[in-house]
Design a protein around this motif. Structure first.
Motif, PDB file in Angstrom:
ATOM      1  N   SER A 101       2.764   6.676   8.685  1.00 36.17           N
ATOM      2  CA  SER A 101       3.885   6.359   9.149  1.00 36.17           C
ATOM      3  C   SER A 101       4.897   7.356   8.765  1.00 36.17           C
ATOM      4  O   SER A 101       5.929   6.927   9.101  1.00 36.17           O
ATOM      5  CB  SER A 101       4.054   4.942   9.241  1.00 36.17           C
ATOM      6  OG  SER A 101       3.912   4.678   7.661  1.00 36.17           O
ATOM      7  N   ASP A 102       4.703   7.746   7.623  1.00 36.47           N
ATOM      8  CA  ASP A 102       5.796   8.329   6.640  1.00 36.47           C
ATOM      9  C   ASP A 102       5.763   9.861   6.627  1.00 36.47           C
ATOM     10  O   ASP A 102       6.596  10.649   6.541  1.00 36.47           O
ATOM     11  CB  ASP A 102       5.472   7.923   5.242  1.00 36.47           C
ATOM     12  CG  ASP A 102       5.401   6.667   4.683  1.00 36.47           C
ATOM     13  OD1 ASP A 102       6.440   5.788   5.351  1.00 36.47           O
ATOM     14  OD2 ASP A 102       4.637   6.178   3.628  1.00 36.47           O
ATOM     15  N   VAL A 148      -0.475   3.776   6.735  1.00 34.20           N
ATOM     16  CA  VAL A 148       0.749   3.711   6.072  1.00 34.20           C
ATOM     17  C   VAL A 148       1.287   5.400   5.773  1.00 34.20           C
ATOM     18  O   VAL A 148       2.340   5.677   6.065  1.00 34.20           O
ATOM     19  CB  VAL A 148       0.743   3.190   4.991  1.00 34.20           C
ATOM     20  CG1 VAL A 148       2.091   3.243   3.884  1.00 34.20           C
ATOM     21  CG2 VAL A 148       0.835   1.482   5.292  1.00 34.20           C
ATOM     22  N   GLU A 149       0.285   6.193   5.426  1.00 35.92           N
ATOM     23  CA  GLU A 149       0.713   7.558   5.215  1.00 35.92           C
ATOM     24  C   GLU A 149       1.063   8.182   6.468  1.00 35.92           C
ATOM     25  O   GLU A 149       2.220   9.053   6.422  1.00 35.92           O
ATOM     26  CB  GLU A 149      -0.491   8.183   4.631  1.00 35.92           C
ATOM     27  CG  GLU A 149      -0.036   9.715   4.288  1.00 35.92           C
ATOM     28  CD  GLU A 149      -1.373  10.331   3.534  1.00 35.92           C
ATOM     29  OE1 GLU A 149      -1.174  11.607   3.200  1.00 35.92           O
ATOM     30  OE2 GLU A 149      -2.527   9.839   3.389  1.00 35.92           O
ATOM     31  N   LYS A 152       0.869  -1.206   0.061  1.00 33.97           N
ATOM     32  CA  LYS A 152      -0.110   0.049  -0.176  1.00 33.97           C
ATOM     33  C   LYS A 152       0.878   1.195   0.182  1.00 33.97           C
ATOM     34  O   LYS A 152       0.274   2.356  -0.385  1.00 33.97           O
ATOM     35  CB  LYS A 152      -1.103  -0.099   1.232  1.00 33.97           C
ATOM     36  CG  LYS A 152      -2.303  -1.046   0.982  1.00 33.97           C
ATOM     37  CD  LYS A 152      -3.054  -0.862   2.112  1.00 33.97           C
ATOM     38  CE  LYS A 152      -4.226  -1.865   2.143  1.00 33.97           C
ATOM     39  NZ  LYS A 152      -5.079  -1.951   0.838  1.00 33.97           N
ATOM     40  N   ARG A 153       1.993   1.088   0.458  1.00 33.88           N
ATOM     41  CA  ARG A 153       2.734   2.216   0.532  1.00 33.88           C
ATOM     42  C   ARG A 153       3.307   2.846  -0.952  1.00 33.88           C
ATOM     43  O   ARG A 153       3.341   3.903  -1.324  1.00 33.88           O
ATOM     44  CB  ARG A 153       4.302   1.920   1.203  1.00 33.88           C
ATOM     45  CG  ARG A 153       5.410   3.222   1.172  1.00 33.88           C
ATOM     46  CD  ARG A 153       6.454   2.902   2.146  1.00 33.88           C
ATOM     47  NE  ARG A 153       6.256   3.283   3.632  1.00 33.88           N
ATOM     48  CZ  ARG A 153       6.086   2.443   4.550  1.00 33.88           C
ATOM     49  NH1 ARG A 153       5.870   1.108   4.372  1.00 33.88           N
ATOM     50  NH2 ARG A 153       5.461   2.580   5.710  1.00 33.88           N
ATOM     51  N   SER A 154       3.412   1.624  -1.991  1.00 35.46           N
ATOM     52  CA  SER A 154       3.597   1.652  -3.463  1.00 35.46           C
ATOM     53  C   SER A 154       2.251   2.173  -4.083  1.00 35.46           C
ATOM     54  O   SER A 154       2.301   2.867  -5.044  1.00 35.46           O
ATOM     55  CB  SER A 154       4.226   0.508  -4.027  1.00 35.46           C
ATOM     56  OG  SER A 154       5.439   0.209  -3.196  1.00 35.46           O
ATOM     57  N   PRO A 170      -1.283   3.108  -2.541  1.00 37.05           N
ATOM     58  CA  PRO A 170      -2.338   3.393  -1.560  1.00 37.05           C
ATOM     59  C   PRO A 170      -3.616   3.515  -2.145  1.00 37.05           C
ATOM     60  O   PRO A 170      -3.901   3.741  -3.405  1.00 37.05           O
ATOM     61  CB  PRO A 170      -1.854   4.589  -1.151  1.00 37.05           C
ATOM     62  CG  PRO A 170      -1.241   5.490  -2.364  1.00 37.05           C
ATOM     63  CD  PRO A 170      -0.523   4.411  -2.960  1.00 37.05           C
ATOM     64  N   SER A 175      -4.099   2.238   4.256  1.00 40.37           N
ATOM     65  CA  SER A 175      -3.376   3.098   3.704  1.00 40.37           C
ATOM     66  C   SER A 175      -3.164   4.550   4.278  1.00 40.37           C
ATOM     67  O   SER A 175      -2.091   5.111   4.167  1.00 40.37           O
ATOM     68  CB  SER A 175      -4.051   3.327   2.281  1.00 40.37           C
ATOM     69  OG  SER A 175      -4.052   2.279   1.337  1.00 40.37           O
TER      70      SER A 175
END
Length: 422
Positions: free
Chosen positions: A224-225, A221-222, A208-210, A212, A218
């Motif tokens: 976390s970035d 993950v966002e 999902k990072r690649s 989303p 998703s």
């Protein structure tokens, strides 16, 4: 209050697993707080009185920090017994954290359970409900069908997977892992299940990072970035918590709701005649047969007392939500009454750890129960009540299976929609 009285009443024994409310009633007659040993031999305080449970849920001296909890549980395990698998269940997530970490983690996922997002799921819940009810008819063609396997598990599991962005094809694996995590499993079983689930979720979130999607994983993950950042461990732990808590409670709620109605035909008839009572029926089920009758672990961060009992620093405390819901403050608490004007049941907790998915569980149960009663007005148990089995879990209370016969089906819908749930 004597420790021996708790052992005599069988708290956390097989008898408790089958009928915790009878055990809770016996304990409440002794007092609102007790000492007991868990199945792993760990000595804990168990609070059963409504006023005491309510106060404890909001008491910041009772903490949930995961690292300290694991250390306390390890030290509390008697010599010769292995309680390490209990400590391993204390994950690094918002359920096992205190402010400010809890505040940060909860904020990151709260939007995923907003009223708007839950309402967006309502059409899916209606569609899945009707599809599963149709499938139940096919499966019951030769007699009975297991309501838990055919309906109560797949509905909330599909919904939470949809919310998180997990393919339906992978749901069977999650069901197996979740059953191990919330049950009375061995250390090796628990480790295999949590490792498999964590590994799968880590791979899914990497994908999902690649690429989303419009889903909660998703979003995590966002997060976390950027911004508040979730560590890799927090990310996987949060996903595991949302997946398990997001469907296990509703599985038990659906099974208990149908069983309560079948055991109380007058209440079933009342709901058939007045489908607008479906919301009240869900609330009464939550009070009458709490899906999670005991909270997860807390520890005392400093010396304190509950109802005059001295609680030492690092003492472990469990709060019996199900016992509090049957307290004498409620008139005739052991009766199941869907017209009860209920306020203040504690099945979703209270305070900062109030269940984030409460609105989702309520919506799913309201839609499902309304359509079920409309579709199968003559549904009956296929086995005697005494043959039904409960799941072997301290913190979860639900049926292993619920065989039913569907009976006749109306040729046309007797009720438009599903009452207030529709």
């Amino acid at each position: 209050m004597a420790i021996e009285s708790v052992h005599e009443h069988g708290l956390f024994s097989d008898r408790y697993m089958q009928d915790p409310y009878r055990v809770f009633a016996e304990l409440r007659r002794v007092g609102p707080i007790h000492r007991a040993n868990t199945p792993s031999g760990i000595l804990v305080w168990v609070v059963t009185g409504h006023a005491e449970v309510l106060a404890a849920l909001a008491d910041r001296r009772l903490c949930k920090d995961s690292a300290r909890l694991r250390a306390i549980i390890d030290r509390a395990t008697p010599p010769g017994l292995d309680g390490s698998h209990v400590g391993e269940m204390v994950a690094t997530d918002m359920l096992n954290s205190d402010p400010p970490e809890h505040t940060r983690l909860r904020k990151l996922v709260a939007q995923g359970f907003s009223a708007r997002r839950i309402e967006r799921l309502r059409p899916l819940v209606r569609q899945l409900t009707d599809e599963l009810l149709d499938a139940m008819v096919v499966r019951a063609a030769d007699g009975s069908v297991d309501f838990i396997d055919a309906f109560a598990f797949p509905l909330p599991l599909t919904v939470i997977c949809e919310l998180l962005g997990i393919p339906r094809a992978d749901q069977r694996s999650f069901r197996a892992w979740s059953t191990v995590v919330v049950g009375s499993s061995s250390r090796d079983q628990l480790r295999r299940a949590t490792t498999a689930m964590g590994g799968y979720l880590a791979q899914t979130m990497a994908a999902k990072r690649s690429a989303p999607g419009d889903d909660l994983l998703s979003d995590l993950v966002e997060a976390s970035d950027t911004g508040d950042r979730l560590t890799p461990l927090e990310l996987v732990s949060m996903a595991c918590l949302l997946l398990i808590a997001g469907h296990e409670t509703t599985v038990n709620l659906l099974g208990s709701a149908l069983l309560a109605l079948l055991e109380h035909p007058d209440q079933f008839a009342r709901l058939r005649e007045r489908p607008e009572l479906v919301d009240a029926a869900v609330e009464e089920t939550l009070r009458y047969d709490s899906p999670a009758p005991v909270t997860t672990w807390r520890y005392a961060a400093e010396p304190m007392s509950i109802h005059g009992s001295p609680i030492a620093t690092n003492d472990l405390v469990l709060l019996a939500l199900g016992a509090a819901n049957h307290d004498a403050r409620i008139p005739d608490p052991d009766a199941f009454d869907i017209e009860r004007r209920i306020t203040g049941h504690l099945s979703f907790g209270h305070g900062m750890h109030f269940c984030l998915g409460a609105a989702l569980a309520r919506m799913e149960a309201q839609v499902a129960l309304g359509r079920l009663v409309e579709r199968f007005p003559d549904i009956t148990l296929a086995v005697p009540v005494g043959e039904l089995r409960r799941r072997p879990s301290v913190v979860m209370h639900g049926l292993v299976d619920l065989p039913v016969r569907l009976g006749r089906q109306p040729t046309t819908s007797a009720v438009p929609g599903s009452g207030t749930a529709g």
